[in-house]
Design a protein around this motif. Structure first.
Motif, PDB file in Angstrom:
ATOM      1  N   MET A   1       0.835  -1.204   0.000  1.00  0.00           N
ATOM      2  CA  MET A   1       0.000   0.000   0.000  1.00  0.00           C
ATOM      3  C   MET A   1       0.872   1.257   0.000  1.00  0.00           C
ATOM      4  N   THR A   2       0.515   2.229  -0.817  1.00  0.00           N
ATOM      5  CA  THR A   2       1.280   3.473  -0.906  1.00  0.00           C
ATOM      6  C   THR A   2       1.104   4.298   0.371  1.00  0.00           C
ATOM      7  N   LEU A   3       2.208   4.753   0.921  1.00  0.00           N
ATOM      8  CA  LEU A   3       2.139   5.621   2.094  1.00  0.00           C
ATOM      9  C   LEU A   3       1.646   7.000   1.679  1.00  0.00           C
ATOM     10  N   GLU A   4       0.868   7.622   2.549  1.00  0.00           N
ATOM     11  CA  GLU A   4       0.357   8.965   2.280  1.00  0.00           C
ATOM     12  C   GLU A   4       0.773   9.903   3.411  1.00  0.00           C
ATOM     13  N   PHE A   5       1.473  10.976   3.049  1.00  0.00           N
ATOM     14  CA  PHE A   5       1.923  11.981   4.008  1.00  0.00           C
ATOM     15  C   PHE A   5       1.208  13.300   3.728  1.00  0.00           C
ATOM     16  N   LEU A   6       0.963  14.060   4.783  1.00  0.00           N
ATOM     17  CA  LEU A   6       0.397  15.403   4.667  1.00  0.00           C
ATOM     18  C   LEU A   6       1.389  16.410   5.231  1.00  0.00           C
ATOM     19  N   GLY A   7       1.707  17.452   4.457  1.00  0.00           N
ATOM     20  CA  GLY A   7       2.606  18.507   4.907  1.00  0.00           C
ATOM     21  C   GLY A   7       1.850  19.811   5.095  1.00  0.00           C
ATOM     22  N   LEU A   8       2.128  20.523   6.180  1.00  0.00           N
ATOM     23  CA  LEU A   8       1.449  21.780   6.491  1.00  0.00           C
ATOM     24  C   LEU A   8       2.456  22.919   6.550  1.00  0.00           C
ATOM     25  N   TYR A   9       2.199  23.944   5.751  1.00  0.00           N
ATOM     26  CA  TYR A   9       3.076  25.111   5.719  1.00  0.00           C
ATOM     27  C   TYR A   9       3.007  25.891   7.027  1.00  0.00           C
ATOM     28  N   ARG A  10       4.022  26.719   7.268  1.00  0.00           N
ATOM     29  CA  ARG A  10       3.994  27.624   8.416  1.00  0.00           C
ATOM     30  C   ARG A  10       3.075  28.805   8.105  1.00  0.00           C
TER      31      ARG A  10
ATOM     32  N   PHE B   1       3.764  16.079   8.480  1.00  0.00           N
ATOM     33  CA  PHE B   1       4.931  16.904   8.781  1.00  0.00           C
ATOM     34  C   PHE B   1       4.502  18.357   8.696  1.00  0.00           C
ATOM     35  N   ALA B   2       4.722  19.084   9.800  1.00  0.00           N
ATOM     36  CA  ALA B   2       4.087  20.387   9.963  1.00  0.00           C
ATOM     37  C   ALA B   2       5.067  21.462  10.407  1.00  0.00           C
ATOM     38  N   MET B   3       4.995  22.606   9.742  1.00  0.00           N
ATOM     39  CA  MET B   3       5.769  23.771  10.159  1.00  0.00           C
ATOM     40  C   MET B   3       4.918  24.763  10.951  1.00  0.00           C
ATOM     41  N   CYS B   4       3.603  24.546  11.008  1.00  0.00           N
ATOM     42  CA  CYS B   4       2.702  25.505  11.637  1.00  0.00           C
ATOM     43  C   CYS B   4       2.912  25.561  13.155  1.00  0.00           C
TER      44      CYS B   4
ATOM     45  N   VAL C   1       3.247  12.956  14.061  1.00  0.00           N
ATOM     46  CA  VAL C   1       3.348  14.335  13.580  1.00  0.00           C
ATOM     47  C   VAL C   1       4.771  14.803  13.872  1.00  0.00           C
ATOM     48  N   LEU C   2       5.400  15.359  12.862  1.00  0.00           N
ATOM     49  CA  LEU C   2       6.775  15.857  12.990  1.00  0.00           C
ATOM     50  C   LEU C   2       6.806  17.354  12.743  1.00  0.00           C
ATOM     51  N   ASN C   3       7.313  18.114  13.681  1.00  0.00           N
ATOM     52  CA  ASN C   3       7.736  17.732  15.014  1.00  0.00           C
ATOM     53  C   ASN C   3       6.531  17.301  15.858  1.00  0.00           C
ATOM     54  N   PRO C   4       6.770  16.482  16.905  1.00  0.00           N
ATOM     55  CA  PRO C   4       5.673  16.158  17.811  1.00  0.00           C
ATOM     56  C   PRO C   4       5.041  17.436  18.354  1.00  0.00           C
ATOM     57  N   ILE C   5       3.722  17.416  18.505  1.00  0.00           N
ATOM     58  CA  ILE C   5       3.011  18.637  18.905  1.00  0.00           C
ATOM     59  C   ILE C   5       3.497  19.158  20.246  1.00  0.00           C
ATOM     60  N   GLN C   6       3.741  18.266  21.199  1.00  0.00           N
ATOM     61  CA  GLN C   6       4.228  18.720  22.497  1.00  0.00           C
ATOM     62  C   GLN C   6       5.561  19.433  22.350  1.00  0.00           C
ATOM     63  N   ALA C   7       6.396  18.981  21.420  1.00  0.00           N
ATOM     64  CA  ALA C   7       7.686  19.626  21.190  1.00  0.00           C
ATOM     65  C   ALA C   7       7.505  21.039  20.635  1.00  0.00           C
ATOM     66  N   ILE C   8       6.528  21.204  19.745  1.00  0.00           N
ATOM     67  CA  ILE C   8       6.261  22.546  19.208  1.00  0.00           C
ATOM     68  C   ILE C   8       5.769  23.461  20.320  1.00  0.00           C
ATOM     69  N   TRP C   9       4.855  22.944  21.159  1.00  0.00           N
ATOM     70  CA  TRP C   9       4.411  23.727  22.325  1.00  0.00           C
ATOM     71  C   TRP C   9       5.615  24.134  23.172  1.00  0.00           C
ATOM     72  N   ASN C  10       6.560  23.222  23.306  1.00  0.00           N
ATOM     73  CA  ASN C  10       7.704  23.477  24.184  1.00  0.00           C
ATOM     74  C   ASN C  10       8.648  24.551  23.654  1.00  0.00           C
ATOM     75  N   THR C  11       8.523  24.919  22.376  1.00  0.00           N
ATOM     76  CA  THR C  11       9.345  26.015  21.857  1.00  0.00           C
ATOM     77  C   THR C  11       8.753  27.379  22.223  1.00  0.00           C
ATOM     78  N   TYR C  12       7.507  27.399  22.710  1.00  0.00           N
ATOM     79  CA  TYR C  12       6.982  28.653  23.241  1.00  0.00           C
ATOM     80  C   TYR C  12       7.871  29.031  24.421  1.00  0.00           C
ATOM     81  N   ARG C  13       8.372  30.236  24.446  1.00  0.00           N
ATOM     82  CA  ARG C  13       9.456  30.574  25.376  1.00  0.00           C
ATOM     83  C   ARG C  13       9.074  30.419  26.842  1.00  0.00           C
ATOM     84  N   TYR C  14       7.807  30.628  27.181  1.00  0.00           N
ATOM     85  CA  TYR C  14       7.440  30.480  28.589  1.00  0.00           C
ATOM     86  C   TYR C  14       7.581  29.030  29.044  1.00  0.00           C
TER      87      TYR C  14
END
Length: 295
Positions: free
Chosen positions: A1-10, A64-67, A86-99
């Motif tokens: 089966m063909t793999l299907e990826f979704l990419g999201l722009y920032r 794979f998401a830049m948003c 999801v790459l990056n993992p969502i929790q990791a993206i939250w963790n880049t919020y400076r607070y």
């Protein structure tokens, strides 16, 4: 089966003066994935929000998401809950919020400048934490969205002006960060120590920032790589970039890190490495989910 990826722009708002570069790295990554036989769709965040139900009922193998905005991150968390990586993992993206970042990096004891999270609603005319001016003032949530989001202040008046500006824009917190004199370095990284696979080795590049009084202080490139990887790991990031300062004595401090940069100087090479890494991460045995949280 063909793999299907979704990419999201920032979001355009989160790409000040980098809109084209951010678009191109995602497009280049998609092209590399297609060469590997993967079906890839790229969407703007607003398009994804409109088509959310369609993708919830699809057979996605990976996103794979830049948003970075809260609204879309909360939706993507539901995809992770359905065991779609999801790459990056969502929790990791939250963790880049400076607070969050400041607390996490302090807990991890990585080499990071003295930083203090403050309210923009209070007076901070005294030097922060007994450190003399100048020091940096950064908005306490996301990274740069416009001029003034990161400022070097030299006086109490300048500090109050920056904090007042943040308050007027609805930004409730700011980070006051020690200023370090040294050579400014940009770094990029791809990969997580939690992934062990013979088909992918951690990818790393660095270079000196332009427009600085460069001294070329001697330092260990291996130490820079290990430090940046440890910093990324503390936040859960797997595709990342940031800035570091090399001091005259060779000590290195990471001063900022963010999720999925533009990789502008290394776009072709980075896109190929990212595509290979995403393929590895799409395999069930290689799925990693970040658990570290700071409230």
């Amino acid at each position: 089966m063909t793999l299907e990826f979704l990419g999201l722009y920032r979001e355009t708002l989160h790409s000040p003066q980098r809109e084209l570069d951010d678009l191109e790295i995602l497009k280049s990554t998609a092209e590399e994935l297609k060469k590997k036989g993967i079906k890839v769709t790229l969407l703007k965040p607003e398009e994804f929000l409109k088509e959310r139900k369609k993708w919830e009922n699809s057979n996605l193998s990976l996103i794979f998401a830049m948003c970075e905005r809260k609204e879309i991150l909360k939706i993507l968390e539901s995809f992770e809950s359905s065991f779609i990586p999801v790459l990056n993992p969502i929790q990791a993206i939250w963790n880049t919020y400076r607070y969050r970042m400041v607390s996490l990096l302090n807990l991890a004891k990585v080499s990071f400048p003295v930083s203090e999270l403050v309210s923009t609603h209070a007076s901070h005319s005294k030097n922060f934490n007994s450190h003399p001016y100048p020091f940096w003032v950064k908005r306490g949530d996301v990274h740069n969205t416009q001029a003034g989001d990161v400022s070097l202040v030299k006086t109490a008046i300048e500090l109050e002006n920056v904090l007042s500006n943040f308050k007027a824009r609805g930004i409730s917190q700011a980070v006051l960060q020690e200023h370090l004199n040294g050579d400014l370095v940009k770094f990029y990284g791809i990969g997580s120590p939690a992934i062990t696979n013979s088909r992918f080795s951690a990818w790393f590049k660095w270079f000196y920032h332009k427009d600085q009084d460069l001294k070329k202080h001697q330092f260990s490139e291996d130490l820079l790589k290990k430090l940046t990887q440890s910093t990324a790991q503390a936040l859960g990031l797997e595709i990342y970039g940031g800035d570091a300062v090399v001091l005259p004595d060779g000590k290195i401090f990471v001063i900022d890190i963010n999720a999925w940069p533009s990789f502008a100087l290394f776009r072709a090479e980075a896109a190929s490495a990212i595509a290979s890494y995403l393929l590895v991460r799409s395999e069930k045995k290689a799925r990693v989910f970040t658990t570290v949280k700071v409230s």
